[in-house]
Design an enzyme around this catalytic site. Structure first.
Site, PDB file in Angstrom:
ATOM      1  N   GLY A  16      14.439   4.250   1.940  1.00 12.60           N
ATOM      2  CA  GLY A  16      14.517   4.279   3.403  1.00 12.60           C
ATOM      3  C   GLY A  16      15.926   4.167   3.960  1.00 12.60           C
ATOM      4  O   GLY A  16      16.105   3.900   5.143  1.00 12.60           O
ATOM      5  N   HIS A  20       5.078  -1.976  -5.751  1.00 15.26           N
ATOM      6  CA  HIS A  20       6.130  -1.430  -4.886  1.00 15.26           C
ATOM      7  C   HIS A  20       7.078  -2.566  -4.495  1.00 15.26           C
ATOM      8  O   HIS A  20       6.644  -3.697  -4.283  1.00 15.26           O
ATOM      9  CB  HIS A  20       5.511  -0.777  -3.643  1.00 15.26           C
ATOM     10  CG  HIS A  20       6.504   0.068  -2.905  1.00 15.26           C
ATOM     11  ND1 HIS A  20       7.469  -0.479  -2.097  1.00 15.26           N
ATOM     12  CD2 HIS A  20       6.707   1.409  -2.897  1.00 15.26           C
ATOM     13  CE1 HIS A  20       8.227   0.508  -1.610  1.00 15.26           C
ATOM     14  NE2 HIS A  20       7.782   1.668  -2.078  1.00 15.26           N
ATOM     15  N   LYS A  47       2.943   4.413   3.412  1.00 16.41           N
ATOM     16  CA  LYS A  47       3.233   3.011   3.795  1.00 16.41           C
ATOM     17  C   LYS A  47       2.371   2.609   4.997  1.00 16.41           C
ATOM     18  O   LYS A  47       1.271   3.121   5.152  1.00 16.41           O
ATOM     19  CB  LYS A  47       4.733   2.822   4.033  1.00 16.41           C
ATOM     20  CG  LYS A  47       5.567   3.278   2.811  1.00 16.41           C
ATOM     21  CD  LYS A  47       7.002   2.873   2.883  1.00 16.41           C
ATOM     22  CE  LYS A  47       7.735   3.354   1.634  1.00 16.41           C
ATOM     23  NZ  LYS A  47       9.124   2.949   1.598  1.00 16.41           N
ATOM     24  N   ASN A  66       3.886   8.328  -0.261  1.00 21.55           N
ATOM     25  CA  ASN A  66       3.493   6.963   0.078  1.00 21.55           C
ATOM     26  C   ASN A  66       3.652   6.813   1.585  1.00 21.55           C
ATOM     27  O   ASN A  66       4.777   6.720   2.084  1.00 21.55           O
ATOM     28  CB  ASN A  66       4.388   5.971  -0.685  1.00 21.55           C
ATOM     29  CG  ASN A  66       4.108   4.526  -0.311  1.00 21.55           C
ATOM     30  OD1 ASN A  66       3.156   4.242   0.420  1.00 21.55           O
ATOM     31  ND2 ASN A  66       4.936   3.617  -0.805  1.00 21.55           N
ATOM     32  N   GLU A 112      12.203   3.324  -8.415  1.00 19.82           N
ATOM     33  CA  GLU A 112      12.676   3.346  -7.035  1.00 19.82           C
ATOM     34  C   GLU A 112      13.764   2.289  -6.842  1.00 19.82           C
ATOM     35  O   GLU A 112      13.449   1.108  -6.599  1.00 19.82           O
ATOM     36  CB  GLU A 112      11.523   3.042  -6.076  1.00 19.82           C
ATOM     37  CG  GLU A 112      10.378   4.040  -6.156  1.00 19.82           C
ATOM     38  CD  GLU A 112       9.541   4.061  -4.870  1.00 19.82           C
ATOM     39  OE1 GLU A 112       9.372   5.151  -4.333  1.00 19.82           O
ATOM     40  OE2 GLU A 112       9.102   2.997  -4.411  1.00 19.82           O
ATOM     41  N   GLU A 149       8.395  -3.289  -1.831  1.00 21.04           N
ATOM     42  CA  GLU A 149       8.040  -3.942  -0.555  1.00 21.04           C
ATOM     43  C   GLU A 149       6.943  -4.983  -0.773  1.00 21.04           C
ATOM     44  O   GLU A 149       6.914  -6.014  -0.101  1.00 21.04           O
ATOM     45  CB  GLU A 149       7.609  -2.866   0.465  1.00 21.04           C
ATOM     46  CG  GLU A 149       8.823  -2.059   0.924  1.00 21.04           C
ATOM     47  CD  GLU A 149       8.528  -0.616   1.301  1.00 21.04           C
ATOM     48  OE1 GLU A 149       7.350  -0.264   1.505  1.00 21.04           O
ATOM     49  OE2 GLU A 149       9.488   0.167   1.394  1.00 21.04           O
ATOM     50  N   SER A 203      14.595   7.853  -0.745  1.00 24.62           N
ATOM     51  CA  SER A 203      15.237   8.850   0.122  1.00 24.62           C
ATOM     52  C   SER A 203      15.150  10.281  -0.417  1.00 24.62           C
ATOM     53  O   SER A 203      16.093  11.065  -0.250  1.00 24.62           O
ATOM     54  CB  SER A 203      16.690   8.450   0.409  1.00 24.62           C
ATOM     55  OG  SER A 203      16.720   7.213   1.103  1.00 24.62           O
TER      56      SER A 203
HETATM   57  P1  13P Z   1      11.729   6.703   1.265  1.00 25.32           P
HETATM   58  O1  13P Z   1      11.423   8.087   0.700  1.00 25.32           O
HETATM   59  O2  13P Z   1      11.424   6.603   2.723  1.00 25.32           O
HETATM   60  O3  13P Z   1      13.088   6.254   0.877  1.00 25.32           O
HETATM   61  O4  13P Z   1      10.702   5.688   0.547  1.00 25.32           O
HETATM   62  C1  13P Z   1      10.603   5.684  -0.833  1.00 25.32           C
HETATM   63  C2  13P Z   1       9.461   4.825  -1.224  1.00 25.32           C
HETATM   64  O5  13P Z   1       9.528   3.614  -1.113  1.00 25.32           O
HETATM   65  C3  13P Z   1       8.267   5.483  -1.732  1.00 25.32           C
HETATM   66  O6  13P Z   1       7.378   4.575  -2.288  1.00 25.32           O
END
Ligand code: 13P
Length: 267
Positions: free
Chosen positions: A182, A104, A12, A10, A176, A106, A222
């Site tokens: 992150g 997601h 982002k 992803n 997740e 976010e 992560s």
């Molecule tokens: P990270 O791997 O940067 O923690 O992000 C995970 C994520 O949100 C994937 O959709």
């Protein structure tokens, strides 16, 4: 039943077109030495403006599979119309996508997406012949309050409401934990496996044993080259949804290579 692993990146809101193209070429260069049968299902999700900089890479061994699949990071459930800033499933398919990430954390957190919207998106994606990657996960406060399982079970039931067992079987879920995204704090792999097994039991309850056995459930939060082997060795973890470590070809390719090694060793 054995489920083919998925390694999904992803991206982002990162990478301009030229950077997306470079990263894509770095992954393409790595997968050229393998067939789609050997590789996990590889999915990359660039920003909409970089969809034209990447493409589906088909396998030429005769298996009919793809070595690299493209995903949208979001979609609208309507086909077209007055929805400024949105993109439809048909538009994503037209741009080469075969997967769409939805729900997601976010998007739920910053854009107020609700379970009901995620359910509408999942239905539209499946009706359009694409595969939804449905995200779920708890906050740190929810984990500490001991409501992780009930929260996630509610998210999954709402997302899959009214979807046929056949379509559920084709779908992908990504667990997740929000506190692990992150932050560099990976969820303990036994705990991630326990939650994912719990999600599988919820899928069994709503869509039956066959769908629960077939659906691929990923862990995200992560994930790095140094964590993937332990995560992939767990019974219910079928792959990973990766943010930060998917933005560099070296680390993403290393995650793919380690996943492949484990899959081959398990045969
Ligand atoms: P990270 O791997 O940067 O923690 O992000 C995970 C994520 O949100 C994937 O959709």
């Amino acid at each position: 039943m054995s489920r083919k692993p998925i390694i999904a990146g992803n991206w982002k809101m990162n990478l301009l077109q030229s950077e997306a193209k470079d990263l894509f070429e770095g992954i393409k260069g790595f997968v050229k030495d393998y067939t789609a049968v050997e590789l996990p299902t590889i999915v990359i999700a660039p920003v909409f403006t970089s969809l034209a900089a990447v493409e589906t890479v088909k396998c030429d061994c005769g298996c009919g599979g793809n070595k690299i699949n493209i995903a949208g990071q979001n979609c609208h459930w309507e086909k077209s119309g007055a929805y400024t800033g949105e993109v439809s499933v048909e538009m994503l398919a037209d741009a080469g996508c075969s997967y769409v990430i939805i729900g997601h954390s976010e998007r739920r957190q910053y854009f107020s997406e609700t379970d009901e919207m995620i359910n509408k998106k999942a239905k539209a994606i499946l009706a359009g012949g694409l595969i939804p990657i449905i995200c779920c996960g708890e906050t740190l406060e929810q984990r500490e309050a001991g409501v992780t399982d009930s929260w996630i079970s509610g998210q999954i039931k709402a997302a899959l409401e009214g979807i046929s067992s056949e379509d559920v079987a084709k779908s992908v879920i990504a667990y997740e934990p929000i506190w692990a995204i992150g932050t560099g704090k990976t969820c303990d792999s036994d705990e991630a496996n326990r939650v994912i097994a719990m999600i599988r039991s919820v899928v069994k309850e709503v869509a039956g044993a066959e769908a629960a056995d077939a659906i691929r459930i990923l862990y995200g939060g992560s994930v790095k080259p140094s964590t993937i082997e332990e995560q992939m060795s767990k019974s219910d973890i079928d792959g990973a949804l990766i943010g930060g470590a998917s933005l560099k070809a070296d680390s993403f390719n290393e995650i793919i290579a380690k996943t492949m090694k484990l899959t081959l060793a398990a045969k």
